[in-house]
Scaffold this motif. Structure first.
Motif, PDB file in Angstrom:
ATOM      1  N   HIS A  62      48.133  39.924  56.987  1.00 22.17           N
ATOM      2  CA  HIS A  62      47.564  39.572  55.687  1.00 22.17           C
ATOM      3  C   HIS A  62      46.653  38.361  55.844  1.00 22.17           C
ATOM      4  O   HIS A  62      47.109  37.211  55.872  1.00 22.17           O
ATOM      5  N   CYS A  91      44.100  41.868  49.281  1.00 21.39           N
ATOM      6  CA  CYS A  91      44.091  41.382  47.892  1.00 21.39           C
ATOM      7  C   CYS A  91      42.874  41.850  47.096  1.00 21.39           C
ATOM      8  O   CYS A  91      42.460  41.185  46.139  1.00 21.39           O
ATOM      9  N   TYR A 188      44.409  39.662  39.528  1.00 28.08           N
ATOM     10  CA  TYR A 188      43.229  38.850  39.242  1.00 28.08           C
ATOM     11  C   TYR A 188      42.446  39.436  38.074  1.00 28.08           C
ATOM     12  O   TYR A 188      42.334  40.660  37.936  1.00 28.08           O
ATOM     13  N   HIS A 216      48.086  43.452  46.161  1.00 27.41           N
ATOM     14  CA  HIS A 216      48.534  42.233  45.487  1.00 27.41           C
ATOM     15  C   HIS A 216      48.849  42.719  44.074  1.00 27.41           C
ATOM     16  O   HIS A 216      47.955  43.078  43.318  1.00 27.41           O
ATOM     17  N   HIS A 246      52.335  39.924  50.160  1.00 31.46           N
ATOM     18  CA  HIS A 246      53.058  38.681  49.845  1.00 31.46           C
ATOM     19  C   HIS A 246      54.074  38.864  48.706  1.00 31.46           C
ATOM     20  O   HIS A 246      53.986  38.215  47.666  1.00 31.46           O
ATOM     21  N   ASP A 362      48.365  35.000  54.876  1.00 28.41           N
ATOM     22  CA  ASP A 362      47.595  34.818  53.643  1.00 28.41           C
ATOM     23  C   ASP A 362      46.828  33.490  53.672  1.00 28.41           C
ATOM     24  O   ASP A 362      46.513  32.924  52.624  1.00 28.41           O
TER      25      ASP A 362
HETATM   26 ZN    ZN Z   1      46.955  38.126  47.297  1.00 30.95          ZN
END
Ligand code: ZN
Ligand code: CU
Length: 485
Positions: A62, A91, A188, A216, A246, A362
């Motif tokens: 990641h 992500c 997001y 994500h 994550h 990440d």
């Molecule tokens: Zn993420």
């Protein structure tokens, strides 16, 4: 037989989740040629491991290293941890295929400024990685938000049928050019308005390739179980493996729920290929998100375009200085990055220890004051969590960053120490390996990493990169569903 390199007297932890054994390892033409008692071997370069651990090079599943692998090809934050392969494009954000109209939308700005986005097709990106002579191997996902930014004039709505068709064409071309699969960042704002159906239609392109869906989740807060269900629904629709990025219980109201999340993951795994990655810290980091601004836990600012001098300071302190509310302070700072101390340590440990979890950093390489996971994630699992806390044996720690990861992402002949495999290797001292980077001083190389070989080439030794760059672009090989059996 003449070998290029012989590593003598190593404790080999081979990545398969079995305990270590003593042997010598001979490398020729980038590959592990022989493993055994090779006392009389004829070699160019010898290396005495002095009984320390030789493991497969770590695979960072990641990352957001899409553009730094090209712009800063030395990749010291990762190389110094023993990482030999990075998977980029997580992500929902990827460097390709992207044609920007202005500045990159949040959170694509985590990958760099507009000048870094110069890959209108995945093929262009792949060619650039190959031209750059990267230090590490690079494999790539395609980001859903990246596709949206190419075709939607407004990211705060779901895509039309025509826009979905256009995104599917770009995704298919990318998969043909070697992309591992599709990633989403549904939490997001730039992707939150995408319906489940929009994502499902895109993932139909994955089916024929046996490509992976990583996500994500739409929420890591209270609705996290519903978000996991959405991810599994999408994966089942596409007949694609699902990797939850994550995995965590974010926000104080959500603490202690990791057993429920892991039960949901286990239940899904009975009938479908699923897994997750996680980083070994109880704090997260991303762009500064007004929805995550809270008094319930500490938040530090890592960067701010209008106020770069605030990097490293607590949001609460800045608010006091400016005599503003936390929310108004955050608005003044945007665009900005933050570290959120929003997890519970017990949840982090439970998720990290689960057999379906892999290690992924990440890390955010563009950040001037990055979360320490960028420099410390892998040694922290080996030193802190395996050796000091005793969360799992060392060979399990290694498996979560090598053999398991290579199987899940179909990285053929990597992730284990076996004859015929690529010689991606790391030598470390199990007694001293540890992460040194912390939240106050986050850009520090790990201790105890003694040698790193990428495709048979020694690239890091005793705290120093030597400038040799033998990384390759790793195109998807075969059907990734096979790596879940
Ligand atoms: Zn993420
Ligand atoms: Cu990420």
């Amino acid at each position: 037989m003449q070998y290029d390199t012989l590593i003598r007297n190593a404790l080999i932890i081979d990545g398969s989740n079995s305990p270590g054994y003593r042997a010598d390892v001979a490398i020729a033409n980038g590959h592990i040629e022989r493993i055994g008692d090779l006392q009389d071997a004829c070699v160019e370069e010898e290396f005495d491991a002095a009984g320390h651990v030789l493991a497969p090079g770590f695979i960072d599943v990641h990352t957001h290293d899409d553009t730094v692998v090209i712009r800063q090809p030395q990749m010291l934050p990762k190389l110094s941890q023993g990482v030999t392969t990075v998977i980029v494009g997580n992500c929902g954000i990827s460097a390709s295929p992207v044609s920007l109209r202005g500045d990159p939308p949040d959170p694509m700005n985590l990958l760099g400024t507009a000048a870094a986005f110069v890959y209108p097709t995945f093929r262009d990106y792949r060619a650039a990685v190959e031209m750059a002579n990267t230090t590490l191997n690079v494999a790539a996902l395609v980001g859903h938000t990246a596709l949206r930014s190419n075709h939607l004039d407004d990211l705060f709505r779901t895509a039309s049928a025509d826009e979905i068709t256009a995104m599917r064409l770009q995704l298919r071309a990318s998969l043909e050019a070697g992309a591992l699969g599709l990633s989403t960042g549904l939490a997001y704002a730039s992707a939150f308005s995408a319906t489940t159906d929009e994502v499902m239609q895109l993932t139909e392109e994955l089916t024929a390739f046996g490509a992976v869906y990583t996500t994500h989740l739409r929420s890591e807060f209270e609705p996290v179980l519903e978000a996991m269900d959405e991810a599994f629904q999408i994966g089942r629709h596409a007949k694609s493996p699902v990797i939850i990025s994550h995995l965590k219980c974010a926000g104080a109201g959500n603490w202690g729920r990791s057993p429920q999340l892991l039960a949901s993951l286990d239940e899904a795994a009975k009938t479908h290929p699923v897994g997750c990655d996680c980083y070994p810290y109880a704090a997260s980091s991303s762009t500064l998100d007004l929805k995550q601004v809270t008094e319930a836990h500490r938040i530090t600012i890592t960067w701010s375009t209008p106020h770069p001098e605030m990097g490293g300071r607590d949001l609460v302190d800045i608010a006091a200085q400016w005599n503003l509310s936390l929310l108004d302070t955050a608005r003044q700072l945007q665009p900005a990055g933050a570290v959120y101390y929003g997890m519970d340590e017990a949840d982090v440990r439970r998720i990290l220890a689960h057999p379906l979890s892999m290690v992924g950093s990440d890390g955010l390489p563009e950040d001037p004051f990055p979360h320490p996971r960028l420099w410390g994630a892998f040694p922290r699992v080996l030193g802190h969590f395996s050796r000091d806390v005793g969360l799992f044996p060392l060979h399990t720690a290694v498996h979560k960053m090598t053999g398991l990861s290579a199987a899940r992402f179909g990285l053929k002949a990597r992730g284990e120490i076996r004859e015929g495999y690529w010689a991606d290797l790391v030598l470390f001292d199990p007694a001293t390996v540890r992460d040194v980077a912390d939240f106050n001083d986050p850009q520090r190389a790990a201790q105890g990493i003694e040698g790193v070989w990428v495709n048979g080439v020694l690239s890091y030794r005793d705290g120093q990169a030597n400038g040799r760059r033998a990384g390759r672009f790793l195109a998807r090989e075969g059907d990734l569903r096979e790596g879940f059996r």
